[in-house]
Design an enzyme around this catalytic site. Sequence first.
Site, PDB file in Angstrom:
ATOM      1  CD  GLU A  38      -2.717   1.470   0.196  1.00 28.35           C
ATOM      2  OE1 GLU A  38      -3.339   0.515  -0.306  1.00 28.35           O
ATOM      3  OE2 GLU A  38      -2.792   2.636  -0.239  1.00 28.35           O
ATOM      4  CB  THR A  82      -6.029   0.011  -3.741  1.00 29.87           C
ATOM      5  OG1 THR A  82      -5.528   0.877  -2.751  1.00 29.87           O
ATOM      6  CG2 THR A  82      -5.460  -1.390  -3.529  1.00 29.87           C
ATOM      7  CG  HIS A 197      -4.499   4.156   3.057  1.00 27.71           C
ATOM      8  ND1 HIS A 197      -5.153   5.359   3.249  1.00 27.71           N
ATOM      9  CD2 HIS A 197      -4.979   3.643   1.893  1.00 27.71           C
ATOM     10  CE1 HIS A 197      -5.975   5.561   2.241  1.00 27.71           C
ATOM     11  NE2 HIS A 197      -5.899   4.544   1.401  1.00 27.71           N
ATOM     12  CG  ASP A 256      -1.478   0.764  -3.791  1.00 25.02           C
ATOM     13  OD1 ASP A 256      -0.522   1.441  -3.346  1.00 25.02           O
ATOM     14  OD2 ASP A 256      -2.569   0.658  -3.200  1.00 25.02           O
ATOM     15  CG  HIS A 257      -1.952   4.354  -5.008  1.00 21.71           C
ATOM     16  ND1 HIS A 257      -1.765   5.073  -3.857  1.00 21.71           N
ATOM     17  CD2 HIS A 257      -2.842   3.369  -4.706  1.00 21.71           C
ATOM     18  CE1 HIS A 257      -2.525   4.579  -2.901  1.00 21.71           C
ATOM     19  NE2 HIS A 257      -3.191   3.530  -3.373  1.00 21.71           N
TER      20      HIS A 257
END
Length: 421
Positions: A38, A82, A197, A256-257
């Site tokens: 994440e 995500t 996150h 993911d990003h």
Amino acid sequence: DGSQLVEINNYVSSNQPEPNPDMFGLAEGRNLIVVTLESLQSFTINNEMNEETITPFLNELTEDEDTIYFPNFYHQTGLGKTSDSEFLLENSLYPLSGGAVFFTHSGNSYNSMAESLGKNGYHTSVQHANTKSFWNRDMMYASLNVDEFLDIDSYEIGEGEAVNWGMKDIPFMEQSVEHMAQLPQPFYTRLLTLTNHHPFYLDEEDKLIDEFDSDSGTLNRYFQTARYLDESVKVLFDELKQQGLYENSIIVMYGDHYGISENHNAAMEQYLGKEITPYETAQLQRVPFFVHIPGYGQGGIDEEIGGQVDIRPTIMHLMGVETEDDIQFGGDLFSEEHEEFVVFRDGRFITEKSVFAGNTCYDRETGEEIDGAACEPYIEPAFTELEYSESIINGDLLRFYDEDNGQLILSEKELEKLEKE
Ligand code: GP9
Ligand code: MN
């Protein structure tokens, strides 16, 4: 209608790089474990923050003989965050420019990696300690032919085991490996982590390094949650070994990003010690990509430039599954013919020589502005990639494709129309 697919199919088939014979089938028959890291960005890897190592375990992997690490790998997600990354990896299609495809097109036909591995005898699952409807996952996973979704109801969240968005990654890894021990083998399972996150909160006992000292609390805390995520990956490896699942599996991990948005540029400039130009912003979209194959012995750092759209063909070929008949936009990163061209969801792109961002062409290595002629030939192709992918999703075009024999399924009328063209 289905005739739109003819042109797209021609385009994707002519762009498919041949698998690398040394890598094809290397992990055939093994369990496949994919871990979504994440919000992890590549600048944390092999880097320090105030003399503290941010990702010690992942750093070790970058030098491990059983691991291939890709430092020039980019995320290609849009608003679906995500879920967009999941969409990219399962389908090797780009997500949408507006809205999350998991919400807007969960009823489409897809030819996902889960479906394909399922046909090859794999049990397929996703494990994530969040409610199943988040990002509409329960609906989309049905369309992606994921056999089983182990959501929050499959986890026991004890006292002190939740923080931030939910279950902490370390107990999540422990319980996910317990689930794996019960799954029919071979399995393909995907683990979605959660602790690293935004807003990156942690309990005191989980803070393994200090905060950073900028004006952005978000960036300051990010280093700590990234450090915690790294620790959870170590736990995953340890637990797999303890359960006897390690040797016969491969572990693929990807970020993911981004975790740190451009709102924190001032703080990032302080950390990186340089000005954040559109070039730097694009380079900050690099996310880690690891392929760990126990017993491989020939690992190392692979400088190949790639993106999330490449994950599907790369993994499928490792698993010994051909993809030449699949409609996919990515290519196998291990292939000699893989093209170094990464298109971001917003039209920015990276090539071997250049970075196109903020309508400016930069030298990829130095970040200097260069003549637009270096980028110009790629502007149209970047647009075409995104447009073709978008047409597939908006027209639900894969329902007109039989991936088992690579045939288009067209009506009499569509065939007639094509003949006239
Ligand atoms: C939520 C998790 C985080 O289940 O996947 O989603 P994000 O906000 O990163 O898209
Ligand atoms: Mn995410």
